[in-house]
Each structure stands twice: as structure tokens, then as C-alpha cells.
Design a protein around this motif. Sequence first.
Motif, PDB file in Angstrom:
ATOM      1  N   SER A  30     -32.607  28.815 -47.633  1.00 29.83           N
ATOM      2  CA  SER A  30     -32.183  30.141 -48.072  1.00 29.83           C
ATOM      3  C   SER A  30     -31.949  30.153 -49.576  1.00 29.83           C
ATOM      4  O   SER A  30     -31.694  29.112 -50.202  1.00 29.83           O
ATOM      5  N   GLN A  31     -32.025  31.340 -50.155  1.00 32.53           N
ATOM      6  CA  GLN A  31     -31.779  31.480 -51.592  1.00 32.53           C
ATOM      7  C   GLN A  31     -30.350  31.053 -51.957  1.00 32.53           C
ATOM      8  O   GLN A  31     -30.163  30.325 -52.936  1.00 32.53           O
ATOM      9  N   PRO A  32     -29.304  31.472 -51.177  1.00 32.67           N
ATOM     10  CA  PRO A  32     -27.951  31.001 -51.509  1.00 32.67           C
ATOM     11  C   PRO A  32     -27.826  29.477 -51.456  1.00 32.67           C
ATOM     12  O   PRO A  32     -27.118  28.883 -52.277  1.00 32.67           O
ATOM     13  N   ALA A  33     -28.528  28.838 -50.517  1.00 28.40           N
ATOM     14  CA  ALA A  33     -28.467  27.376 -50.431  1.00 28.40           C
ATOM     15  C   ALA A  33     -29.046  26.724 -51.675  1.00 28.40           C
ATOM     16  O   ALA A  33     -28.517  25.718 -52.175  1.00 28.40           O
ATOM     17  N   LEU A  34     -30.145  27.292 -52.197  1.00 32.26           N
ATOM     18  CA  LEU A  34     -30.730  26.743 -53.416  1.00 32.26           C
ATOM     19  C   LEU A  34     -29.810  26.973 -54.608  1.00 32.26           C
ATOM     20  O   LEU A  34     -29.664  26.094 -55.473  1.00 32.26           O
ATOM     21  N   HIS A  35     -29.178  28.142 -54.673  1.00 34.93           N
ATOM     22  CA  HIS A  35     -28.201  28.412 -55.733  1.00 34.93           C
ATOM     23  C   HIS A  35     -27.122  27.330 -55.737  1.00 34.93           C
ATOM     24  O   HIS A  35     -26.744  26.819 -56.796  1.00 34.93           O
ATOM     25  N   VAL A  36     -26.646  26.992 -54.551  1.00 39.63           N
ATOM     26  CA  VAL A  36     -25.592  25.979 -54.444  1.00 39.63           C
ATOM     27  C   VAL A  36     -26.085  24.630 -54.949  1.00 39.63           C
ATOM     28  O   VAL A  36     -25.385  23.933 -55.700  1.00 39.63           O
ATOM     29  N   LYS A  37     -27.289  24.229 -54.550  1.00 37.45           N
ATOM     30  CA  LYS A  37     -27.847  22.943 -54.983  1.00 37.45           C
ATOM     31  C   LYS A  37     -27.950  22.868 -56.507  1.00 37.45           C
ATOM     32  O   LYS A  37     -27.554  21.867 -57.129  1.00 37.45           O
ATOM     33  N   VAL A  38     -28.481  23.933 -57.113  1.00 38.29           N
ATOM     34  CA  VAL A  38     -28.674  23.930 -58.566  1.00 38.29           C
ATOM     35  C   VAL A  38     -27.325  23.962 -59.281  1.00 38.29           C
ATOM     36  O   VAL A  38     -27.110  23.261 -60.278  1.00 38.29           O
ATOM     37  N   ARG A  39     -26.393  24.777 -58.759  1.00 36.89           N
ATOM     38  CA  ARG A  39     -25.072  24.861 -59.398  1.00 36.89           C
ATOM     39  C   ARG A  39     -24.339  23.529 -59.318  1.00 36.89           C
ATOM     40  O   ARG A  39     -23.742  23.063 -60.301  1.00 36.89           O
ATOM     41  N   LYS A  40     -24.391  22.862 -58.162  1.00 32.70           N
ATOM     42  CA  LYS A  40     -23.706  21.581 -58.006  1.00 32.70           C
ATOM     43  C   LYS A  40     -24.343  20.503 -58.884  1.00 32.70           C
ATOM     44  O   LYS A  40     -23.648  19.638 -59.424  1.00 32.70           O
ATOM     45  N   LEU A  41     -25.668  20.560 -59.019  1.00 27.59           N
ATOM     46  CA  LEU A  41     -26.339  19.598 -59.889  1.00 27.59           C
ATOM     47  C   LEU A  41     -25.882  19.781 -61.330  1.00 27.59           C
ATOM     48  O   LEU A  41     -25.586  18.799 -62.036  1.00 27.59           O
ATOM     49  N   ALA A  42     -25.806  21.030 -61.782  1.00 26.57           N
ATOM     50  CA  ALA A  42     -25.354  21.311 -63.148  1.00 26.57           C
ATOM     51  C   ALA A  42     -23.905  20.862 -63.326  1.00 26.57           C
ATOM     52  O   ALA A  42     -23.535  20.295 -64.371  1.00 26.57           O
ATOM     53  N   GLN A  43     -23.069  21.100 -62.326  1.00 24.37           N
ATOM     54  CA  GLN A  43     -21.669  20.681 -62.409  1.00 24.37           C
ATOM     55  C   GLN A  43     -21.556  19.162 -62.461  1.00 24.37           C
ATOM     56  O   GLN A  43     -20.759  18.606 -63.220  1.00 24.37           O
ATOM     57  N   THR A  44     -22.352  18.473 -61.655  1.00 25.94           N
ATOM     58  CA  THR A  44     -22.328  17.010 -61.645  1.00 25.94           C
ATOM     59  C   THR A  44     -22.737  16.442 -62.997  1.00 25.94           C
ATOM     60  O   THR A  44     -22.131  15.492 -63.503  1.00 25.94           O
ATOM     61  N   LEU A  45     -23.763  17.034 -63.596  1.00 30.50           N
ATOM     62  CA  LEU A  45     -24.257  16.555 -64.894  1.00 30.50           C
ATOM     63  C   LEU A  45     -23.421  17.062 -66.055  1.00 30.50           C
ATOM     64  O   LEU A  45     -23.520  16.545 -67.174  1.00 30.50           O
ATOM     65  N   GLY A  46     -22.628  18.105 -65.799  1.00 30.68           N
ATOM     66  CA  GLY A  46     -21.777  18.634 -66.858  1.00 30.68           C
ATOM     67  C   GLY A  46     -22.518  19.398 -67.924  1.00 30.68           C
ATOM     68  O   GLY A  46     -22.033  19.540 -69.053  1.00 30.68           O
ATOM     69  N   ARG A  47     -23.682  19.915 -67.591  1.00 25.14           N
ATOM     70  CA  ARG A  47     -24.506  20.664 -68.568  1.00 25.14           C
ATOM     71  C   ARG A  47     -25.121  21.876 -67.884  1.00 25.14           C
ATOM     72  O   ARG A  47     -25.549  21.774 -66.732  1.00 25.14           O
ATOM     73  N   PRO A  48     -25.224  23.007 -68.569  1.00 29.75           N
ATOM     74  CA  PRO A  48     -25.994  24.123 -68.007  1.00 29.75           C
ATOM     75  C   PRO A  48     -27.476  23.761 -67.988  1.00 29.75           C
ATOM     76  O   PRO A  48     -27.994  23.190 -68.951  1.00 29.75           O
TER      77      PRO A  48
END
Length: 289
Positions: A30-48
Amino acid sequence: MDVSADALASFAVFATHLNFTHAAAELHISQPALHVKVRKLAQTLGRPLYYREGRRLALTPDGEAVARFARTHDDRLTQFLAEFTGTAPQRPVVLAAGQGAYLYLLGDTIRAALAEEPTRLRLINCNHREMLYAVRTGQAHLGVGVLDVLPDDLTTTELATFPQVLLMPEDHHLAQHESVTLPDLTGERLVVPPQHRPHRVLLERALRSADAEWTVAVEAEGWPLITHFVTLGVGLAIVNGCVPAPPGLIARPVTDLPSVTYQVVHQPSALADPRVATLLDRLPHGAQN
């Protein structure tokens, strides 16, 4: 940092589409699931990793680096598994280029690569900005195009240089000359690309500097259609010298326009892959016309 292979693979697909809906459909999530994956990846890396540009999404430089790493990681994993299991690797070398390069420069190279192994090569047809993006993000291993400015983050090699030429009927009065200048085009009707295309912008600027008064005969996208309009007698056209003159037309170099150089572009580390190095060696380096 706990960065999962799944998050990287999902981000690579998102980076290809720069559209959550299309990327989610390819990933079958789902689109919300992909949003979550990308947001968590950015949070983990600490960069937009991306930003909004009007209605479009674009990757940040860090996002480009993550997409490139994700695709490189996937390629290396595929290569390792192929070697480990004793099977042939399935990943093709990806070449990104525009219409002109495919039509007039790369045909022999592509034909030879496909004859050797049909699955060895995948092609992306795009403009030069999209080509640079594809190389920077790892979507393409090699790119070919005409560049206004050479990128300092990529390796570039000159493939071929051509003069810009005036394409016209053989019975046109300028065909009697061995070469022409921009002032010679005063009063002529020209077939040109649509407004804001790089070739159109440079051409208008040069004609204005030469005080050459001209008019637009028709706007056309791509060298084949531009050439076709010239054969119909619609107007004259300035094209790259690699474009062949059809029967009934003749090409003359425009001496006060700069030559056009096609460059091949790749990541500095790309040639570590022998498949990429082999394809690069097959390209027509340094050809002149």
C-alpha cells in the motif's frame, strides 16, 4: 544503524518513480506502507531523502546516494548469489541515453551487445537531465548525452564531436557555399525544437547575438521529425552533424556555432564491474565528423 535490505530495496523503487503511488504498485504494497518505509529509513539515517518541488518529488543529494547504494547492494548480492550457486547473473547492464545518441551513435554497440547475449543490456530513453539522475542514483550504469556542464561527481569520457550544420534542400541558394554563418540565415524560416528546449535556447541566443532576423516555420520534437519537415520544404534546420542528410537535402557546417560533443557518463566505481567496462570499451570513443 539498523538499515534493512527491504527498506533499501523499497527506496530504490521509489527513487526510480519519484511517485509513491507508482512505486507502491510495483512493490505490491500500500502507499501508506511505502511512506512508512521511506520515512523510517530517513529517520534511521538522520537525513532527509527527498523533498517536494512544486507538484514533483525530487531526491536530496543524500537521497541520491542512498538510492545508488541500494541498487549497488542489490547488484552485488545478485552477483554473489549467481557465483555461489554457479548460475549466470540475471542483472543486465543499463544504458541511459537520448533519441539522438540511440539513432546516430550507439546502434552498432547495442547490436553487438544484444547479439552476444540478449539479456545483457537494458536501455533507458531519456533526456540529458534524466540521464544524469539515472546514473547518479544507480538506475543506469552508463549514460550518454550532450552536456552543457561536465558533472564533477561523475566520470565523463568524450565519445564523439560534431559540428552544428544547416540542413536544407540541395537547390537552396546557401547550398552553393561550403559553410554558412548565422547572419546568412537572415530572413529564413527555421524548423526548431519547442521553446525552452536546450537546443532552441542556445540557437535563439546565438541568432540574436548575430543580429539574424528569422521566423519559426514549425516547432518539432526530435531530429527525425525536424529533418522530415525540411524534406517537405517547410523550412531549414540547424541540427547536430551526426544527423544524416536524407536524399534531396544537403548539410553545411555553421562556422559560428560551437561543435557538439557527446559524453559517456558513469560513477567512478562503475568500471569495477567487468560487464560495464566491456560495454564502455565498445562505445565509439573520440569519433569526429
